[in-house]
Design a protein around this motif. Sequence first.
Motif, PDB file in Angstrom:
ATOM      1  N   UNK A 180       0.813  -1.216   0.000  1.00 39.11           N
ATOM      2  CA  UNK A 180       0.000   0.000   0.000  1.00 39.11           C
ATOM      3  C   UNK A 180       0.846   1.265   0.000  1.00 39.11           C
ATOM      4  N   UNK A 181       2.015   1.224   0.641  1.00 38.16           N
ATOM      5  CA  UNK A 181       2.815   2.434   0.731  1.00 38.16           C
ATOM      6  C   UNK A 181       3.529   2.789  -0.574  1.00 38.16           C
ATOM      7  N   UNK A 182       3.431   1.902  -1.574  1.00 39.10           N
ATOM      8  CA  UNK A 182       4.043   2.179  -2.871  1.00 39.10           C
ATOM      9  C   UNK A 182       3.010   2.384  -3.980  1.00 39.10           C
ATOM     10  N   UNK A 183       1.733   2.365  -3.625  1.00 39.26           N
ATOM     11  CA  UNK A 183       0.682   2.581  -4.607  1.00 39.26           C
ATOM     12  C   UNK A 183       0.557   4.064  -4.949  1.00 39.26           C
ATOM     13  N   UNK A 184       0.220   4.333  -6.202  1.00 40.35           N
ATOM     14  CA  UNK A 184      -0.002   5.713  -6.634  1.00 40.35           C
ATOM     15  C   UNK A 184      -1.432   6.148  -6.308  1.00 40.35           C
ATOM     16  N   UNK A 185      -1.631   7.462  -6.200  1.00 34.17           N
ATOM     17  CA  UNK A 185      -2.968   8.073  -6.063  1.00 34.17           C
ATOM     18  C   UNK A 185      -3.769   7.527  -4.881  1.00 34.17           C
ATOM     19  N   UNK A 186      -3.119   7.217  -3.779  1.00 32.99           N
ATOM     20  CA  UNK A 186      -3.832   6.694  -2.621  1.00 32.99           C
ATOM     21  C   UNK A 186      -4.827   7.704  -2.049  1.00 32.99           C
ATOM     22  N   UNK A 187      -4.554   8.987  -2.247  1.00 33.74           N
ATOM     23  CA  UNK A 187      -5.458  10.005  -1.721  1.00 33.74           C
ATOM     24  C   UNK A 187      -6.815   9.992  -2.422  1.00 33.74           C
ATOM     25  N   UNK A 206      -3.113   0.601   9.749  1.00 29.03           N
ATOM     26  CA  UNK A 206      -2.320   1.703  10.301  1.00 29.03           C
ATOM     27  C   UNK A 206      -1.491   2.386   9.207  1.00 29.03           C
ATOM     28  N   UNK A 207      -0.941   1.587   8.299  1.00 29.60           N
ATOM     29  CA  UNK A 207      -0.173   2.159   7.197  1.00 29.60           C
ATOM     30  C   UNK A 207      -1.029   3.064   6.321  1.00 29.60           C
ATOM     31  N   UNK A 208      -2.296   2.705   6.183  1.00 25.42           N
ATOM     32  CA  UNK A 208      -3.189   3.459   5.309  1.00 25.42           C
ATOM     33  C   UNK A 208      -3.542   4.837   5.857  1.00 25.42           C
ATOM     34  N   UNK A 209      -3.428   5.023   7.171  1.00 24.35           N
ATOM     35  CA  UNK A 209      -3.908   6.258   7.775  1.00 24.35           C
ATOM     36  C   UNK A 209      -3.289   7.514   7.171  1.00 24.35           C
TER      37      UNK A 209
END
Length: 263
Positions: A180-187, A206-209
């Motif tokens: 998840x921490x390397x995915x684009x456009x997470x916002x 927690x990483x997603x927060x």
Amino acid sequence: MKLAWFEQSVTDYLSSFKYFADQFDYSAGHCTELEQLIDDYSAFIIDESNLSNWELLKEQGMGGINDLVDEVRKHSARCVAILEKYRAMKLLQGDAEITNYFRNIEECIEKEFGSFQVTSASSVLLVGSGSFPMTALLIAQRTGAQVVGIDIDNEAIELGLKVTEKLGPGLKITLKNTPVDLLDDMNAITHVIFSSTISNKYEILDQLHPLTNEHVVVAMRYGDQLKSLFNYPMQDTDVSKWRLVGNVLRRNDIFDIALYKKS
């Protein structure tokens, strides 16, 4: 006597899961037997008559049952992943038969987010998409939403891409072997769904927060009590990050769903 039967039944299921996991050779030779095992185990998990045995074990302090629960959950999850590969390979060979287990999962998908509906403007992240990405396909087909599925198993991603190409050509589905921490456009993500068989799903939450927007809704599939034999249970969250806004308990379904929003 009944309690001993219950514990022995779980032990027998564990032995069967280990056997079929060891027999997996990328052919469909054991597919029918594994399908039947998963269907039987699913029925065992949602059989309310077994709940009293679970509660009695809990009252007695569980003893060594905790180790048994951990083992059977781990190996049943592995067999579900294998069964998804079987189903994907059978589909690609022209056989689209569905088992009771998969039917139960697809029925669960129908009401995944409760009042937090997915629309064509939504962007959904699926954590643990698997080799047969049912959730991604159903959401994309029925809502037109953009769906991104991730999985740590690269083989599952490869099969999943072939399945979506066959069943959902033109749908807005992307499958990746990416954390998840390397995915684009997470916002831009509006909804997140976690598979119930991911052991570290709360760590990923927690990483997603810090990566997601303030309005994101998370559907965490889980299983407590008897259902924890098949699913990783609910955990407490850091209340400064995530708050529980809904808990969908489904008596006749294989897992339940906890809904979270940011605090």
